[in-house]
Design an enzyme around this catalytic site. Structure first.
Site, PDB file in Angstrom:
ATOM      1  N   LYS A  14      -8.009  -8.395  -4.556  1.00  0.00           N
ATOM      2  CA  LYS A  14      -7.488  -9.770  -4.488  1.00  0.00           C
ATOM      3  C   LYS A  14      -8.275 -10.596  -3.464  1.00  0.00           C
ATOM      4  O   LYS A  14      -8.684 -11.721  -3.739  1.00  0.00           O
ATOM      5  CB  LYS A  14      -5.990  -9.765  -4.115  1.00  0.00           C
ATOM      6  CG  LYS A  14      -5.127  -8.942  -5.050  1.00  0.00           C
ATOM      7  CD  LYS A  14      -3.670  -8.955  -4.650  1.00  0.00           C
ATOM      8  CE  LYS A  14      -3.368  -8.306  -3.318  1.00  0.00           C
ATOM      9  NZ  LYS A  14      -3.659  -6.853  -3.249  1.00  0.00           N
ATOM     10  N   ARG A  89       5.790 -11.347  -2.574  1.00  0.00           N
ATOM     11  CA  ARG A  89       5.771  -9.883  -2.652  1.00  0.00           C
ATOM     12  C   ARG A  89       7.075  -9.340  -3.208  1.00  0.00           C
ATOM     13  O   ARG A  89       7.211  -8.133  -3.363  1.00  0.00           O
ATOM     14  CB  ARG A  89       5.589  -9.286  -1.244  1.00  0.00           C
ATOM     15  CG  ARG A  89       4.236  -9.576  -0.631  1.00  0.00           C
ATOM     16  CD  ARG A  89       3.327  -8.589  -1.046  1.00  0.00           C
ATOM     17  NE  ARG A  89       2.604  -7.654  -0.306  1.00  0.00           N
ATOM     18  CZ  ARG A  89       1.420  -7.839   0.234  1.00  0.00           C
ATOM     19  NH1 ARG A  89       0.890  -8.995   0.356  1.00  0.00           N
ATOM     20  NH2 ARG A  89       0.744  -6.833   0.695  1.00  0.00           N
ATOM     21  N   ARG A 123     -12.911   0.778   2.958  1.00  0.00           N
ATOM     22  CA  ARG A 123     -13.040  -0.643   3.318  1.00  0.00           C
ATOM     23  C   ARG A 123     -13.321  -0.800   4.821  1.00  0.00           C
ATOM     24  O   ARG A 123     -12.785  -0.087   5.643  1.00  0.00           O
ATOM     25  CB  ARG A 123     -11.744  -1.393   2.982  1.00  0.00           C
ATOM     26  CG  ARG A 123     -11.778  -2.838   3.451  1.00  0.00           C
ATOM     27  CD  ARG A 123     -10.698  -3.667   2.843  1.00  0.00           C
ATOM     28  NE  ARG A 123      -9.361  -3.184   3.136  1.00  0.00           N
ATOM     29  CZ  ARG A 123      -8.267  -3.715   2.626  1.00  0.00           C
ATOM     30  NH1 ARG A 123      -8.347  -4.729   1.806  1.00  0.00           N
ATOM     31  NH2 ARG A 123      -7.086  -3.208   2.936  1.00  0.00           N
ATOM     32  N   ARG A 156      -8.970  -1.446   8.955  1.00  0.00           N
ATOM     33  CA  ARG A 156      -7.607  -1.949   9.141  1.00  0.00           C
ATOM     34  C   ARG A 156      -6.661  -0.807   9.490  1.00  0.00           C
ATOM     35  O   ARG A 156      -6.779   0.291   8.965  1.00  0.00           O
ATOM     36  CB  ARG A 156      -7.139  -2.647   7.860  1.00  0.00           C
ATOM     37  CG  ARG A 156      -7.337  -4.139   7.905  1.00  0.00           C
ATOM     38  CD  ARG A 156      -7.094  -4.819   6.605  1.00  0.00           C
ATOM     39  NE  ARG A 156      -5.825  -4.525   5.957  1.00  0.00           N
ATOM     40  CZ  ARG A 156      -5.423  -5.136   4.846  1.00  0.00           C
ATOM     41  NH1 ARG A 156      -6.175  -6.059   4.283  1.00  0.00           N
ATOM     42  NH2 ARG A 156      -4.272  -4.817   4.292  1.00  0.00           N
ATOM     43  N   ARG A 167       2.275   1.600   1.015  1.00  0.00           N
ATOM     44  CA  ARG A 167       2.026   0.270   0.434  1.00  0.00           C
ATOM     45  C   ARG A 167       2.102   0.319  -1.094  1.00  0.00           C
ATOM     46  O   ARG A 167       2.605  -0.611  -1.731  1.00  0.00           O
ATOM     47  CB  ARG A 167       0.656  -0.248   0.899  1.00  0.00           C
ATOM     48  CG  ARG A 167       0.682  -0.676   2.361  1.00  0.00           C
ATOM     49  CD  ARG A 167      -0.703  -0.699   2.984  1.00  0.00           C
ATOM     50  NE  ARG A 167      -1.599  -1.662   2.383  1.00  0.00           N
ATOM     51  CZ  ARG A 167      -2.923  -1.632   2.533  1.00  0.00           C
ATOM     52  NH1 ARG A 167      -3.492  -0.669   3.240  1.00  0.00           N
ATOM     53  NH2 ARG A 167      -3.665  -2.549   1.979  1.00  0.00           N
TER      54      ARG A 167
END
Ligand code: AP5
Length: 221
Positions: A14, A89, A123, A156, A167
């Site tokens: 996203k 969300r 990431r 992160r 998540r």
């Protein structure tokens, strides 16, 4: 007007696609995750309350997120459109959003769950300019350094295996029902989020009927 919501599981791309869309449509990219991380980094009262939820991969309480979202959407650059990444969300947030602004299109990113964990653990982010890299698919030119400003890249705190699993569970339980919510409103476009970033970018352009792209493979649900 382009008032666009990006919906999808963690790691579906996203944020990556939001940057491309922002540059193409000239509307701001509003990421509630980025706004919350900035509040955490600045040590604001809101950031202090949000930090533990985020590290664990849980949703931050609705009222905290709504405050920063309302504030951001009221700024002048968001008046002619926006790309909203990470909000809503859950159904309560979707209802709250409807009270603030109409939405023109919701892009729902779809990707097999087993590939998401791999994307997220690889990431890396630049803490200075926000650029997002991937050690496998989008590596920086110099190891662990941002291409834009040379800043050491970071991982992160919620990109650990454990937090990613949480998540994903939260996404399936609380966010996925929004697919039905927006399909019923006839503004949902399903986007196949597999393949290269450029392939995904083209699918999005077709779904939004942006000039120069034919509407052949995107599926309006
Ligand atoms: P948030 O920051 O919104 O995170 P997320 O939804 O989990 O999504 P990510 O940012 O992890 O993934 P992405 O889909 O943007 O993927 P990306 O483009 O980076 O939220 C974080 C936390 O904040 C939440 O858990 C919650 O605590 C809190 N929060 C935020 N909003 C909230 C709200 N509304 N209510 C309550 N709490 C809220 O890509 C991932 C990786 O894959 C990158 O390395 C990228 O380079 C790579 N990649 C991207 N596309 C491709 C591709 N096509 N091929 C190969 N690699 C690719």
């Amino acid at each position: 007007m382009h008032r666009i919501v990006l919906l999808g599981p963690p790691g579906a791309g996203k944020g990556t696609q939001a940057v491309a869309l922002r540059d193409r449509l000239h509307v701001p990219h509003l990421s509630t995750g980025d706004l919350l991380r900035a509040a955490v980094a600045a040590g604001t009262p809101l950031g202090k309350r949000a930090d533990d939820y985020m590290k664990a991969g849980q949703l931050v309480p609705d009222e905290l997120v709504l405050d920063i979202l309302r504030d951001r959407l009221s700024q002048p650059d968001a008046r002619s459109g926006f790309i909203l990444d990470g909000y809503p969300r859950n159904v309560e947030q979707a209802r709250a959003l409807e009270q603030i602004t109409p939405i023109d299109a919701v892009l729902a990113f779809a990707m097999p769950e087993e590939d998401l964990l791999d994307r997220l653990t690889q990431r890396r982010n630049c803490p200075k300019c926000g650029a997002v890299y991937n050690l496998k698919t989008l590596p920086p030119k110099k190891p662990e350094r941002c291409d834009n400003d040379g800043t050491p890249l970071q991982q992160r705190s919620d990109d650990t295996r454990e937090a990613v699993q949480t998540r994903l569970t939260v996404y399936n339980e609380k966010t996925a029902p929004l697919l039905v919510y927006y399909r019923e409103r006839d503004i949902l476009h399903s986007i196949d989020a597999t393949g290269t970033p450029e392939e995904v970018r083209q699918r999005i352009a077709r779904a939004l009927s942006l000039s120069g792209e034919s509407d052949s493979s995107a599926e309006a649900l």
